[in-house]
Design a protein around this motif. Structure first.
Motif, PDB file in Angstrom:
ATOM      1  N   LYS A 277       0.868  -1.179   0.000  1.00  0.00           N
ATOM      2  CA  LYS A 277       0.000   0.000   0.000  1.00  0.00           C
ATOM      3  C   LYS A 277       0.898   1.219   0.000  1.00  0.00           C
ATOM      4  O   LYS A 277       1.344   1.670   1.052  1.00  0.00           O
ATOM      5  CB  LYS A 277      -0.893  -0.006   1.243  1.00  0.00           C
TER       6      LYS A 277
ATOM      7  N   ASP B  23     -10.513   1.014   3.232  1.00  0.00           N
ATOM      8  CA  ASP B  23      -9.554   1.200   2.138  1.00  0.00           C
ATOM      9  C   ASP B  23      -9.286   2.680   1.878  1.00  0.00           C
ATOM     10  O   ASP B  23      -8.159   3.083   1.580  1.00  0.00           O
ATOM     11  CB  ASP B  23     -10.067   0.528   0.865  1.00  0.00           C
TER      12      ASP B  23
ATOM     13  N   ASP C 141      -5.760   4.747   2.317  1.00  0.00           N
ATOM     14  CA  ASP C 141      -5.307   5.642   1.254  1.00  0.00           C
ATOM     15  C   ASP C 141      -4.857   6.991   1.843  1.00  0.00           C
ATOM     16  O   ASP C 141      -3.786   7.506   1.515  1.00  0.00           O
ATOM     17  CB  ASP C 141      -6.464   5.864   0.267  1.00  0.00           C
TER      18      ASP C 141
ATOM     19  N   ASP D 216     -13.220   0.541  -4.716  1.00  0.00           N
ATOM     20  CA  ASP D 216     -13.855  -0.037  -3.537  1.00  0.00           C
ATOM     21  C   ASP D 216     -14.615   1.048  -2.793  1.00  0.00           C
ATOM     22  O   ASP D 216     -14.180   2.191  -2.757  1.00  0.00           O
ATOM     23  CB  ASP D 216     -12.801  -0.661  -2.613  1.00  0.00           C
TER      24      ASP D 216
END
Lengths: 335, 220
Positions: free
Chosen positions: A198, B161, B165, B156
Motif C-alpha cells: 500500500k 480502504d 489511502d 472499492d
C-alpha cells in the motif's frame, strides 16, 4: 579518544560491545534459542540475559583488552523491544555505570542499527530498509530526524518468517530465518501468495494466514514441498520489501540503499536489492550477521555519537520503553 | 518514434515521446530481474490494467489525470498524455515553503483535499498517494491538480480502504515535508466537504489505522 560500551538485550540476543572512535574492539553475543516450533517468551528470555550478562561482559572487556577505567561512557538499549529482556539488560548497564562512575546514554535500538550500518559500510545518506523480527521500516534522513517513509501496517517481516518456520517445525538454531533461507534454495515450484503493498507500506498478516492454513495440506498432498513454500514465501515478501524501498528511493531521489536488522543478513534479500539498485544506477550497502543481527557494538556506536553531542541521560531517566519510534530521536550528530 | 528517458520511477521507466503528433509519456514497466518471473508477470499485468481502468474512471468522474492513449501488455507499455508545463506537488510545496508563502500553501492544501474527496466519493482508491504522484499546472489561484501513477489503484466503497489511502498520504506528506501537520489537517477538512456521504466513516477509520500504526514499534 573516546571509548563506549554498549548493552543490547531488547529481544532474544544479549550483546555487549566496545567501540573506540569507530573501531569495534569487541562484540560478543549470546542468543537464547528455543526448541523447534516455539517462539521466545519475555520471562524466559530475561532469565537467559541475567544468566549470561556477567560472562559476556567479562568476554567483552578481555577481548578488547581494556579496563573499566578506560571506558568513557556506558550505553544501553532504551527501546523498542520486549519489556522484561530490556529491563534485565538495563539493570546491568546502570549497575556498572555507577560502579565505574561513568555517564549513561539511553539509545534507540533502531538508531543503533542505522548508525552501525553507516559506520561499517561507509554509506553517507542512504535510504534505509530496517528489517528484523519486530520491525519493518523504510527510513530516510532529513532535517535532524530519521523519518519513516514506509513500514508494515501489521506484523514485522521477521515475525512472519519465524512463524512460518514454526509451522514447518524448522530449527531455531542459529535462527528460523536462516533455516528458511537455506531450505528455499532447494525450492522449484512457485506458489502465488497474496501480495499486499500500500504505497510505501506493506502488510504481511493476510499472507501469513494464507500460507499457514494451506501449507500442511499442500505438503501432505505432495503438491508442494516445504522447500517450494519457503522459496515462494521469500520471493513474495522480499519482492514487497524491495518494491517499497525502490518507491522510497524514487520519491526521495536517493542513490544509496542500506539494509540493516536481522533479516538484512539474508543473502537472497541482499541479491534482490542489489539487482534493483543496479537497475537504477544506485549502490547497495549491506553487512553480515556480525553487525546486522542485534549486537552490543551498534548500541555503543549510536551512544558514542550521542555522547559527543552531550546527549547523556541522568540516572533517573535511564528507564526502558517497549514503544519508541525511530523518528522520536533528535539526530543532533548529523547535518 | 524517438523516446527520451526522463525518469525512472519505482514502477518503471518514463520516456517522453510523441503519439500521432501529440506529446506523450511512455511508461514502460520493464522486467524487474529481482522478482521471480511468475510474480513479475502477474504484478505487471495487474498494474497495467489497474492504471488504465483508473485513468478512464477518473476522466469519467471529472477528476483530472493524463488522457490514456494506448495500452500494450506485450511490450509492457502504457502511452498517455504528457501534461505540459507542470511540476510535481512535491517540488511545488518545497518552493512555496522556501518562499514562506502561507497563502498559496493553504490554497494548495484545499485543492488536494478537494480532489481526494472527489476521488473517494467515486470509490477510486489510488493506492500510492504521495506528493510525487500529483502534478500541478499553473500557480496559486489559477492552478489545477492532476493525479498520476495509478498502478496500485482499485475500486472499492469500503471506508477502511479509503482510510488506508489517506493514511499512506499522511505519512508520505509529513515525512517529505516536515512540520506540515496543520496543512495536512486542512487537506482532511476540505476532503470532508467534498465527500459528504462517506467522510465521517473514513475519518473514524483513519483514526483507527493511526493507532494500529503505532503498535508496530513494540518489539525490536
Amino acid at each position: 579518544m573516546v571509548i563506549a560500551i554498549g548493552f543490547e538485550g531488547s529481544a532474544n540476543k544479549l550483546g555487549i560491545g566496545i567501540i573506540q572512535d569507530g573501531v569495534v574492539l569487541s562484540n560478543p553475543r549470546h542468543t537464547y534459542i528455543t526448541p523447534p516450533g516455539e517462539g521466545f517468551l519475555p520471562r524466559d528470555t530475561a532469565k537467559h540475559h541475567r544468566e549470561h550478562a556477567l560472562d559476556i561482559l567479562q568476554a567483552a572487556l578481555q577481548e578488547a583488552k581494556i579496563t573499566p577505567e578506560q571506558i568513557d561512557v556506558v550505553c544501553y538499549t532504551k527501546g523498542p523491544g520486549m519489556g522484561a529482556p530490556l529491563i534485565s539488560t538495563a539493570v546491568v548497564a546502570r549497575t556498572v555505570a555507577q560502579l565505574w562512575k561513568k555517564p549513561i546514554v539511553a539509545v534507540n535500538h533502531c538508531i543503533g542499527h542505522i548508525e552501525m550500518g553507516r559506520l561499517i559500510t561507509g554509506a553517507v545518506n542512504p535510504t534505509v530498509l530496517y528489517v528484523s523480527g519486530g520491525n519493518t521500516q523504510v527510513i530516510s534522513y532529513s532535517e535532524k530526524r530519521y523519518r519513516i517513509f514506509g513500514e508494515t501496517i501489521d506484523i514485522a517481516v521477521g515475525n512472519c518468517l519465524d512463524r512460518f518456520a514454526r509451522v514447518l517445525k524448522l530449527s531455531n538454531d542459529p535462527s528460523p530465518g536462516y533455516n528458511i533461507e537455506q531450505l528455499a534454495k532447494k525450492g522449484e515450484k512457485f506458489l502465488e501468495l497474496p501480495y499486499a503493498v500500500k504505497g510505501m507500506d506493506v502488510s504481511f498478516s493476510g499472507l501469513l494466514s494464507f500460507i499457514e492454513e494451506r501449507a500442511p495440506v499442500l505438503i501432505k498432498k505432495g503438491e508442494y514441498t516445504p522447500a517450494d513454500l519457503c522459496m515462494s514465501l521469500q520471493e513474495t515478501i522480499f519482492a514487497m520489501l524491495v518494491e517499497i524501498t525502490e518507491r522510497a528511493m524514487a520519491h526521495c531521489c536517493s542513490q544509496e540503499v542500506l539494509i540493516v536488522g536481522g533479516v538484512g543478513c539474508n543473502k537472497h534479500l541482499q541479491d534482490m536489492m542489489r539487482k534493483m539498485a543496479e537497475e537504477r544506477d544506485a549502490v547497495l550497502y549491506a553487512t553480515d550477521e556480525r553487525f546486522c543481527i542485534d549486537n552490543g557494538a551498534m548500541i555503543a556506536q549510536a551512544g558514542l555519537e550521542m555522547f559527543k553531542c552531550g546527549m547523556t541521560s541522568p540516572l533517573d531517566d535511564t528507564f526502558c520503553t517497549q514503544r519508541y519510534r525511530t523518528d522520536e530521536v533528535l539526530v543532533k550528530w548529523r547535518d | 518514434m524517438e523516446r527520451v528517458l526522463i525518469k525512472q520511477g519505482a514502477e518503471g521507466k518514463l520516456y517522453s515521446s510523441e503519439f500521432y503528433g501529440k506529446p506523450c509519456i511512455v511508461k514502460e514497466r520493464f522486467t524487474k530481474s529481482y522478482r521471480h518471473p511468475a510474480l513479475d508477470k502477474s504484478l505487471t499485468t495487474q498494474r497495467m490494467k489497474a492504471e488504465a481502468r483508473a485513468l478512464l474512471r477518473c476522466r469519467m468522474s471529472g477528476i483530472e489525470c493524463p488522457a490514456l492513449y494506448m495500452v500494450d501488455i506485450e511490450s509492457r507499455c502504457i502511452i498517455m498524455e504528457r501534461v505540459l508545463n507542470s511540476v510535481t506537488v512535491r517540488e511545488y510545496t518545497r518552493t512555496l515553503q522556501e518562499k514562506d508563502d502561507a497563502k498559496n500553501l493553504l490554497s494548495l492544501a484545499k485543492q488536494i483535499g478537494e480532489v481526494l474527496g472527489r476521488l473517494h466519493s467515486n470509490n477510486i482508491i489510488h493506492g500510492d498517494l504521495t506528493t510525487s504522484n500529483m502534478l500541478i499546472k499553473g500557480y496559486g489561484e489559477n492552478s489545477r491538480i492532476i493525479l498520476i501513477d495509478f498502478g496500485l489503484s482499485y475500486f472499492d466503497s469500503v471506508a477502511e480502504d479509503k482510510g488506508v489511502d489517506l493514511y499512506v498520504l499522511e505519512r508520505a506528506f509529513l515525512s517529505t515535508h516536515p512540520n506540515t501537520e496543520a496543512l495536512f489537517q486542512v487537506i482532511l477538512d476540505t476532503y470532508k466537504d467534498n465527500n459528504k456521504t462517506g467522510a465521517e466513516d473514513v475519518m473514524k477509520k483513519l483514526e483507527e489505522i493511526r493507532m494500529r500504526g503505532r503498535k508496530r514499534t513494540m518489539v525490536g
